[in-house]
Design a protein around this motif. Structure first.
Motif, short mmCIF file in Angstrom:
data_model
loop_
_atom_site.label_atom_id
_atom_site.label_comp_id
_atom_site.label_asym_id
_atom_site.label_seq_id
_atom_site.Cartn_x
_atom_site.Cartn_y
_atom_site.Cartn_z
N HIS A 214 0.95 -1.25 -0.01
CA HIS A 214 -0.01 0.04 -0.05
C HIS A 214 0.73 1.23 -0.01
N GLY A 215 2.03 1.14 0.04
CA GLY A 215 2.91 2.33 -0.24
C GLY A 215 3.09 3.09 1.26
N ASP A 216 2.83 2.49 2.17
CA ASP A 216 2.69 3.29 3.52
C ASP A 216 3.49 2.71 4.75
N VAL A 217 4.19 1.74 4.40
CA VAL A 217 5.04 1.10 5.40
C VAL A 217 6.37 0.95 4.93
N ASP A 332 1.24 6.65 -11.37
CA ASP A 332 2.01 7.63 -10.78
C ASP A 332 3.46 7.64 -11.25
N ASP A 333 4.08 8.66 -11.49
CA ASP A 333 5.56 8.77 -11.69
C ASP A 333 6.05 8.65 -10.39
N ALA A 334 6.72 7.52 -9.70
CA ALA A 334 7.03 7.39 -8.44
C ALA A 334 8.00 6.37 -8.47
N THR A 335 8.99 6.12 -7.24
CA THR A 335 9.89 5.24 -7.11
C THR A 335 9.18 4.02 -6.40
N ARG A 341 -1.70 0.82 -6.41
CA ARG A 341 -1.63 1.89 -7.39
C ARG A 341 -0.35 1.68 -8.30
N SER A 342 -0.63 1.78 -9.60
CA SER A 342 0.36 1.37 -10.44
C SER A 342 1.47 2.85 -10.34
N THR A 343 2.94 2.27 -10.55
CA THR A 343 3.64 3.38 -10.63
C THR A 343 4.51 3.25 -11.70
#
Length: 385
Positions: A214-217, A332-335, A341-343
């Motif tokens: 989830h990109g939060d931990v 999203d443009d993210a590492t 959520r796709s990056t």
């Protein structure tokens, strides 16, 4: 609540979905939650002699215990004598193995196409008098530099190039030479492959990625067979203080319950995206181990049950790659990678990876695959202008 350190575990022959949903849960107690909340404690009541599982917050925590047992049940289902240790990040987990097992004068073998922080690790190892040899992941090239090694580090699939090596073959060759073997299992997850079943001594991963999803931990872990090697890893964690917070551990455990759903959806969607990119004239170097014609597919299908959520490819120029990323609407443009959520990112912007300027690492999320494919193809068209 029952003692989480001694609670029962699911049967090793349970289905993967059942195992993920129930992994690490304590025995049910009337009126208690099925997954107890995080335990915030720097110290515990400790009269008399310091025996028992919980003495000080840097050593152990009931929330870690549940999480560690859950991960162990996924990495080595049904196996006794396997231990898992949670860490503050993937790099903390990686460092714990390398720096607890190696001494001055030892030789370590690393991939030269692995995670971008490995060159930093190499420099630190060499500063401590440890010789570091490197070779590519593909073609089992690390076999050629194993003689005399104390530790072989495998990353399969590799990040970001998605090459795959024959883990069992490398493990057998390393063990025949007296070397330990650690496998970075981040990209595969334990539902994609189980390194300990392939003979490895350690399975190491960044739980920051798809495990929690989830990109939060920020989280890492090491799983290995209980014994001297894992005792050294635990000692290193205590000395370095590289421990996860209880809230992060609880969030990670909660997220594992949906791992099988996320992994299946993301792998299926990643394959759909990869198939859509095949034959596109502006796309070269397309890699996804699940593609039947991928250079790594034959090896991957022997040792992997799922092929992951990451697709990599190259666009002609840096400018084209940046226009493509800017045109995406659902990505999203993210590492990082592995989130729901796709990056995507132009990986070369960080340095440290031997990739072309137009190299794209795309992490496929849990959106509808038809929508993702349409978004990627539209962005490719728009970026040509």
């Amino acid at each position: 609540m029952s003692d989480p350190a001694t609670a029962g575990r699911p049967h090793g022959d349970s289905g993967e979905g059942t195992r993920a949903v129930r992994a690490g849960l304590p025995e049910p107690v009337k009126y208690e939650p099925t997954l107890p909340g995080p335990v915030f404690a720097a110290h515990y009541h400790l009269p008399g002699e310091p025996t028992g599982p919980y003495t000080y917050g840097r050593d152990d925590n009931p929330t870690w215990t549940l999480l560690e047992r859950a991960i162990g049940e996924l990495e080595a289902p049904g196996q006794d004598g396997v231990e898992t240790l949670a860490f503050a990040s993937g790099m903390a987990a990686i460092s714990s193995v390398l720096f607890s097992q190696l001494r001055s004068g030892d030789i370590a073998v690393l991939p030269d196409d692995g995670y971008q922080a490995l060159p930093l690790v190499r420099a630190q190892l060499e500063a401590y008098g440890i010789e570091v040899r490197t070779a590519p992941t593909g073609g089992d090239a690390q076999l050629g530099v194993l003689d005399g090694a104390r530790l072989l580090w495998i990353e399969s699939p590799s990040n970001p190039g998605l090459d795959v090596c024959d883990i069992r073959r490398l493990v057998e060759a390393a063990h025949a030479r007296g070397a330990l073997v650690a496998v970075d299992n981040t990209l595969a997850t334990p539902l994609g492959q189980r390194p300990l079943e392939l003979g490895a001594d350690f399975s190491v991963a960044s739980g920051t990625k798809q495990l929690t999803g989830h990109g939060d931990v920020l989280l890492g872990y090491v799983t290995g067979r209980a014994g001297e090697a894992m005792t050294a890893v635990r000692r290193w964690r205590k000395i370095a203080g590289a421990i996860p917070g209880p809230m992060e551990a609880w969030l990670a455990h909660r997220s594992i319950a949906t791992l099988h759903l996320r992994v299946d959806r993301q792998a299926a969607s990643a394959l759909a995206v990869a198939q859509a990119l095949r034959g596109r004239p502006e796309v070269t170097g397309l890699r996804y181990p699940g593609l039947p014609d991928d250079p790594s597919h034959k090896v991957a299908e022997r040792q992997m049950r799922r092929y992951g959520c990451v697709v990599s490819f190259v666009l002609p120029t840096r400018a084209r790659a940046e226009r493509f990323l800017g045109a995406l609407r659902l990505v999203d443009d993210a590492t990082s990678f592995g989130g729901v959520r796709s990056t995507a990112e132009r990986r070369g912007r960080w340095g440290g990876d031997a990739v072309p300027e137009g190299f794209i690492r795309l992490s496929v999320g849990a959106e509808d695959p038809e929508d993702l494919v349409a978004d990627v193809l539209r962005a490719l068209r728009e970026s040509a202008r």
